[in-house]
Design an enzyme around this catalytic site. Structure first.
Site, PDB file in Angstrom:
ATOM      1  N   GLY A 178      12.177 -21.577 -40.309  1.00  0.00           N
ATOM      2  CA  GLY A 178      11.031 -21.506 -41.197  1.00  0.00           C
ATOM      3  C   GLY A 178       9.788 -22.080 -40.550  1.00  0.00           C
ATOM      4  N   ASP A 230      22.953 -29.196 -31.124  1.00  0.00           N
ATOM      5  CA  ASP A 230      21.793 -28.338 -30.826  1.00  0.00           C
ATOM      6  C   ASP A 230      20.730 -29.125 -30.059  1.00  0.00           C
ATOM      7  OD1 ASP A 230      20.555 -25.885 -30.762  1.00  0.00           O
ATOM      8  OD2 ASP A 230      19.626 -26.074 -32.743  1.00  0.00           O
TER       9      ASP A 230
END
Length: 327
Positions: free
Chosen positions: A15, A130
């Protein structure tokens, strides 16, 4: 808080991030999340993970929104944004100057200390899954903070490995054991691999996979730099102005090569990485080159699956010739 989302700080597959200000004047980064899976698992995951932490090298979560379809996270504002803006040549502009070697070293040490805390300093072990330049944020003094815990996994500290249903992370930073069964268990060593790949990019100032180089042998930077180290050749890195810079760059390279060993058992833990970073470069042995060897199993079908998984991992990481695996 964001003045109707006036100032966008960045965006990604998750986003958009906007700059905001709390009533007490504190600046914040508001991440509006979209395209979430299921019931917003990534938001719950991040809130559950990061709310357990308190460390100078882990970004602080100040609040969140989980109402209806609205999903948002409110983090402390980081003046200098993400690390990737400062290390890749294509991203460096007059506004984002190339970082000095001492600064790069301090950033790599700070990230290592943050990961050591996540792996050993919390009541429950947090595996990030990540680690990459985009998820490392820098404050006004270039102090690094680990962010984006959407893929994180919380596990008891006494557990050495965790069960995974599928690979997590970003192509180029995913440890092989997350894709290929039989290499080793998924553990905190998977974060160590991602950290090593990221430090290699910090040193080289380029993606580990660079298809626009003059020679095919230079496409995969870790193999190219390892060969130069073994032959004691000049590393040809940018911005080396003195012996101290040369020592820092060599130390970071050797440590990153240890971190990206294929077998997780051959990689150091983050506590050892911190010790190596703080120690002398002369005391660091050069590791063996990281080569993928697929263990043979009795079942031909299982062995085929192993080879196929290895081929997929190598394709997404561009780390070696597929013919070497499938032959």
């Amino acid at each position: 808080m964001t003045n109707s989302f006036q100032e966008k700080l960045g965006q990604g597959g998750y986003g958009y991030v906007y700059k905001g200000k709390l009533r007490d004047g504190q600046l914040v980064a508001v991440k509006l999340l979209k395209n979430l899976k299921g019931d917003g698992e990534e938001v719950i995951n991040e809130v559950a993970s990061i709310s357990r932490t308190s460390h100078v090298n882990v970004v602080s979560l100040l609040g969140f929104c989980f109402e209806g379809s609205k999903r948002a996270l409110v983090h402390e504002f980081m003046t200098n944004g993400s690390l990737e803006k400062f290390i890749f040549k294509s991203n460096i502009s007059e506004a984002n100057q190339q970082l000095r070697w001492e600064t790069l070293y301090n950033i790599s040490l700070g990230i290592a200390q943050g990961l050591e805390y996540l792996h050993r300093g919390c009541n429950a072990r947090i595996l990030h899954f990540d680690i990459k330049p985009h998820n490392i944020l820098l404050d006004q003094n270039y102090c690094p903070k680990i962010s984006d815990f959407g893929l994180a996994k919380i596990c008891p500290r006494e557990e050495s490995t965790v069960s995974m249903l599928g690979a997590r992370g970003t192509a180029g930073y995913i440890a092989p054991e997350l894709v290929i069964r039989g290499i080793g268990g998924v553990s905190h060593k998977s974060d160590v691999y991602s950290y090593g790949m990221m430090v290699m990019e910090m040193v080289s100032g380029r993606k580990n996979i660079e298809v626009e180089v003059d020679h095919t042998s230079e496409i995969y930077f870790p193999h190219w730099i390892h060969r130069r180290l073994e032959l004691q050749e000049e590393l040809g890195l940018r911005g080396i102005t003195n012996g101290e810079d040369k020592g820092i760059s060599k130390k970071m390279i050797i440590i990153s090569l240890w971190c990206i060993q294929i077998d997780p058992r051959d990689r150091p833990g983050m506590t050892q990485v911190v010790e190596m970073l703080k120690g002398s470069v002369e005391a660091l042995p050069i590791p063996p080159q990281a080569n993928l060897v697929i263990p043979h199993v009795k079942s031909p079908r299982s062995n085929y699956r192993q080879q196929l998984a290895a081929a997929i991992w190598c394709y997404f990481n561009n780390c070696m010739n597929l013919s070497e695996i499938l032959s």
